[in-house]
Scaffold this motif. Sequence first.
Motif, PDB file in Angstrom:
ATOM      1  N   VAL A   8     -11.623  14.649  -8.608  1.00  0.00           N
ATOM      2  CA  VAL A   8     -10.192  15.180  -7.946  1.00  0.00           C
ATOM      3  C   VAL A   8      -9.378  15.952  -8.618  1.00  0.00           C
ATOM      4  CG1 VAL A   8      -7.584  14.669  -6.940  1.00  0.00           C
ATOM      5  CG2 VAL A   8      -9.486  12.308  -7.480  1.00  0.00           C
ATOM      6  N   ARG A   9      -9.153  17.804  -8.154  1.00  0.00           N
ATOM      7  CA  ARG A   9      -9.273  18.596  -8.079  1.00  0.00           C
ATOM      8  C   ARG A   9      -7.754  19.236  -7.649  1.00  0.00           C
ATOM      9  NH1 ARG A   9     -15.192  21.759  -9.476  1.00  0.00           N
ATOM     10  NH2 ARG A   9     -16.152  19.841 -10.139  1.00  0.00           N
ATOM     11  N   LEU A  10      -6.801  20.121  -7.850  1.00  0.00           N
ATOM     12  CA  LEU A  10      -5.516  20.567  -8.053  1.00  0.00           C
ATOM     13  C   LEU A  10      -5.487  22.044  -8.113  1.00  0.00           C
ATOM     14  CD1 LEU A  10      -2.737  20.057  -6.799  1.00  0.00           C
ATOM     15  CD2 LEU A  10      -2.124  19.757  -8.967  1.00  0.00           C
ATOM     16  N   THR A  11      -4.952  22.846  -6.981  1.00  0.00           N
ATOM     17  CA  THR A  11      -5.156  24.069  -7.117  1.00  0.00           C
ATOM     18  C   THR A  11      -3.040  24.108  -6.726  1.00  0.00           C
ATOM     19  OG1 THR A  11      -6.892  25.002  -6.041  1.00  0.00           O
ATOM     20  CG2 THR A  11      -5.198  26.221  -6.577  1.00  0.00           C
ATOM     21  N   VAL A  12      -2.184  24.782  -7.642  1.00  0.00           N
ATOM     22  CA  VAL A  12      -1.099  25.227  -7.555  1.00  0.00           C
ATOM     23  C   VAL A  12      -0.707  26.385  -7.063  1.00  0.00           C
ATOM     24  CG1 VAL A  12       1.331  24.694  -8.548  1.00  0.00           C
ATOM     25  CG2 VAL A  12      -0.583  23.155  -9.293  1.00  0.00           C
ATOM     26  N   ALA A  13      -0.184  26.377  -6.062  1.00  0.00           N
ATOM     27  CA  ALA A  13       0.650  28.144  -5.940  1.00  0.00           C
ATOM     28  C   ALA A  13       2.259  27.745  -6.308  1.00  0.00           C
ATOM     29  CB  ALA A  13       0.815  27.647  -4.126  1.00  0.00           C
ATOM     30  N   GLY A  14       2.168  28.916  -6.942  1.00  0.00           N
ATOM     31  CA  GLY A  14       3.908  28.946  -7.292  1.00  0.00           C
ATOM     32  C   GLY A  14       3.189  30.342  -8.925  1.00  0.00           C
TER      33      GLY A  14
ATOM     34  N   ALA B 138      -6.755  19.187 -17.473  1.00  0.00           N
ATOM     35  CA  ALA B 138      -6.649  21.232 -17.711  1.00  0.00           C
ATOM     36  C   ALA B 138      -7.818  21.562 -17.441  1.00  0.00           C
ATOM     37  CB  ALA B 138      -7.051  21.629 -19.050  1.00  0.00           C
ATOM     38  N   ASP B 139      -8.864  20.857 -17.442  1.00  0.00           N
ATOM     39  CA  ASP B 139      -9.776  21.592 -16.304  1.00  0.00           C
ATOM     40  C   ASP B 139      -9.877  20.365 -15.341  1.00  0.00           C
ATOM     41  OD1 ASP B 139     -10.338  18.819 -17.201  1.00  0.00           O
ATOM     42  OD2 ASP B 139     -12.551  18.580 -17.194  1.00  0.00           O
ATOM     43  N   ARG B 140      -8.474  20.266 -14.784  1.00  0.00           N
ATOM     44  CA  ARG B 140      -8.732  19.480 -13.424  1.00  0.00           C
ATOM     45  C   ARG B 140      -7.298  20.472 -12.170  1.00  0.00           C
ATOM     46  NH1 ARG B 140      -8.074  14.291 -13.848  1.00  0.00           N
ATOM     47  NH2 ARG B 140      -8.249  13.769 -11.616  1.00  0.00           N
ATOM     48  N   VAL B 141      -6.817  21.301 -13.462  1.00  0.00           N
ATOM     49  CA  VAL B 141      -5.850  21.751 -12.757  1.00  0.00           C
ATOM     50  C   VAL B 141      -5.401  24.073 -12.571  1.00  0.00           C
ATOM     51  CG1 VAL B 141      -2.579  22.174 -12.051  1.00  0.00           C
ATOM     52  CG2 VAL B 141      -4.134  19.750 -12.614  1.00  0.00           C
ATOM     53  N   THR B 142      -5.631  24.296 -11.150  1.00  0.00           N
ATOM     54  CA  THR B 142      -5.450  25.373 -11.141  1.00  0.00           C
ATOM     55  C   THR B 142      -4.275  25.729 -11.305  1.00  0.00           C
ATOM     56  OG1 THR B 142      -7.892  25.248 -11.506  1.00  0.00           O
ATOM     57  CG2 THR B 142      -6.802  27.604 -11.148  1.00  0.00           C
ATOM     58  N   PHE B 143      -3.932  26.767 -11.931  1.00  0.00           N
ATOM     59  CA  PHE B 143      -2.315  27.255 -11.573  1.00  0.00           C
ATOM     60  C   PHE B 143      -2.951  28.850 -10.923  1.00  0.00           C
ATOM     61  CE2 PHE B 143      -1.649  24.440 -14.789  1.00  0.00           C
ATOM     62  CZ  PHE B 143      -0.121  23.692 -14.132  1.00  0.00           C
ATOM     63  N   ALA B 144      -2.804  29.270  -9.627  1.00  0.00           N
ATOM     64  CA  ALA B 144      -3.316  30.179  -8.776  1.00  0.00           C
ATOM     65  C   ALA B 144      -2.210  30.952  -9.183  1.00  0.00           C
ATOM     66  CB  ALA B 144      -3.665  29.595  -7.332  1.00  0.00           C
ATOM     67  N   GLY B 145      -1.398  30.633  -9.260  1.00  0.00           N
ATOM     68  CA  GLY B 145       0.813  31.886  -9.388  1.00  0.00           C
ATOM     69  C   GLY B 145       0.922  31.975  -7.930  1.00  0.00           C
TER      70      GLY B 145
ATOM     71  N   ALA C  64      -0.024  11.428 -11.488  1.00  0.00           N
ATOM     72  CA  ALA C  64      -0.552  10.652 -10.412  1.00  0.00           C
ATOM     73  C   ALA C  64      -1.880  11.245 -10.630  1.00  0.00           C
ATOM     74  CB  ALA C  64      -0.239  10.835  -8.664  1.00  0.00           C
ATOM     75  N   MET C  65      -2.385  12.804 -10.863  1.00  0.00           N
ATOM     76  CA  MET C  65      -3.764  12.643 -11.287  1.00  0.00           C
ATOM     77  C   MET C  65      -4.159  12.054 -12.230  1.00  0.00           C
ATOM     78  SD  MET C  65      -4.576  16.808  -9.475  1.00  0.00           S
ATOM     79  CE  MET C  65      -6.497  16.165 -10.851  1.00  0.00           C
ATOM     80  N   ALA C  66      -3.474  11.868 -13.172  1.00  0.00           N
ATOM     81  CA  ALA C  66      -3.680  11.203 -14.961  1.00  0.00           C
ATOM     82  C   ALA C  66      -4.559  10.562 -14.357  1.00  0.00           C
ATOM     83  CB  ALA C  66      -2.878  11.771 -16.016  1.00  0.00           C
ATOM     84  N   ARG C  67      -3.765   9.482 -13.221  1.00  0.00           N
ATOM     85  CA  ARG C  67      -4.400   7.477 -12.579  1.00  0.00           C
ATOM     86  C   ARG C  67      -5.381   7.730 -12.452  1.00  0.00           C
ATOM     87  NH1 ARG C  67       0.196   4.786 -13.151  1.00  0.00           N
ATOM     88  NH2 ARG C  67      -1.160   3.074 -12.260  1.00  0.00           N
ATOM     89  N   LEU C  68      -6.399   9.355 -11.882  1.00  0.00           N
ATOM     90  CA  LEU C  68      -7.701   9.264 -11.459  1.00  0.00           C
ATOM     91  C   LEU C  68      -8.292   9.707 -12.355  1.00  0.00           C
ATOM     92  CD1 LEU C  68      -6.360  10.581  -7.769  1.00  0.00           C
ATOM     93  CD2 LEU C  68      -6.482   8.405  -8.627  1.00  0.00           C
ATOM     94  N   ALA C  69      -8.302   9.162 -13.196  1.00  0.00           N
ATOM     95  CA  ALA C  69      -9.312   9.780 -14.656  1.00  0.00           C
ATOM     96  C   ALA C  69     -10.982  10.191 -13.760  1.00  0.00           C
ATOM     97  CB  ALA C  69      -9.000   9.361 -15.676  1.00  0.00           C
TER      98      ALA C  69
END
Length: 448
Positions: A262-268, A288-295, A253-258
């Motif tokens: 819009v930025r995303l933080t993933v917890a897990g 890669a520059d819009r999604v943060t994998f926070a752990g 879905a985010m790829a459709r919002l190029a």
Amino acid sequence: MESAIQVVFATTVFDEVATGPGIFAQYLWRAFAEDGEIEFHLVCPAARQSHPRLHVAAGAGNVYDRVAGTALQVANELRETGSPSERAWPVLHVNAAHAAGPMSQYPGSLIVQVNDYEVAEMWSYAAGALLRQGPRKLASLIWRRLRERRAVRAATRTVCNSDYTRRAVLRAYNPPPERVVTIHKAVEVGPQKGDRHRFPLASCPAEDAAACEDAACTHANTPEPGKTESVPFLLAFVGTNWRIKGLDVLLRAMARLAGRDVRLTVAGSSELAGNRPFVRLAGRLGLADRVTFAGRLDRPALAELLARSDALVLPSRQEALGVSVLEALAAGVPVIATDVGGIPEIIRQEGDRHRFARASCPSENAAACDNTTRLQTTLPRTGETESVPFFGLLVPPNNPPALADAIVRLADDADLRRRLAAAGPARAAEFSVERMIDKYRGLYREVQ
């Protein structure tokens, strides 16, 4: 004076950070450890604290059998310490039905929990387990379900964490319906540490930064006049099993919002074997520059993540209830989620039948929409101020276009964000820890 109600609570997890059942065990322990009416004993594999009523399971065998054996031993000792005229078996409460094992033959009152969606999606889940993880995983799943079935049929009460799960238990195991009840899982409601004003400048009651007395308001981070830089729209995703939670759907879905910031933080944990492909997928989609994998985040860090987010997105394929949805509502964070499992029990009130975000409605406008279950007919018109009859946006599962539309809708509608955020804490309060504890207290009284 009446004697206290003795309860032995058996759990294979007692970890406030990692799992829903572990958090639930912590809630019960904090509520009843020093309670005057309930003499609450907790049995677990390990504990960082020491208490006379906290019992660590010992012995050989798997964790389920060790906890079961220790719980039965504690229950028997409690019975033996009573006077000959009062030697009653304590209430035995098991945190997961499949962990009951030999406790299914318990002679006293037995309460078992069913906490997950797997029973509702048993055969599709089994097929997926066979395809992805092989016969050993399938055999483990079948073994678990057989134990759960035996425990549910033997239990004095089976407690489900949503009406959705209760219906699934009745359908799958056919126990007496009056013995199966719903007590929704709970969330702590209160001010979040590090909370930030998350509304755009247009929704601030002050006309300009000089008139704004709220240091946390967006005014404090607004570009100087003449600058055109935009404020990113920040999304949060929380989950352990990223496939079940639909992270791939969110990434697509985010790829459709190029064209949008819009930025995303993933917890897990991205280190879990099943989650690693999602990190690679984000790279392949150019995110890669819009999604943060926070752990993996502890509770304070998770609260801080929600506090700085504009929305929580949970595009689950399966969900027994959706505790992260409750956590977001409690923090005043708008929610976009899928219309699966127990999520609709949180997002919409009883009798509220809309399901899909307006952007996914095939009608071009509300006047042309003849489907009363769609959001077209339930959203107030622009400028109207009546309260919303729902608490988030629901979209179909496995549908990146609909999810992208809902994200755009929320990002572009500051008034909708404000109203959803304002309504969230009151809705979450209906699922408060205090209410849940009161229901378990009543249950213990009922079955003693």
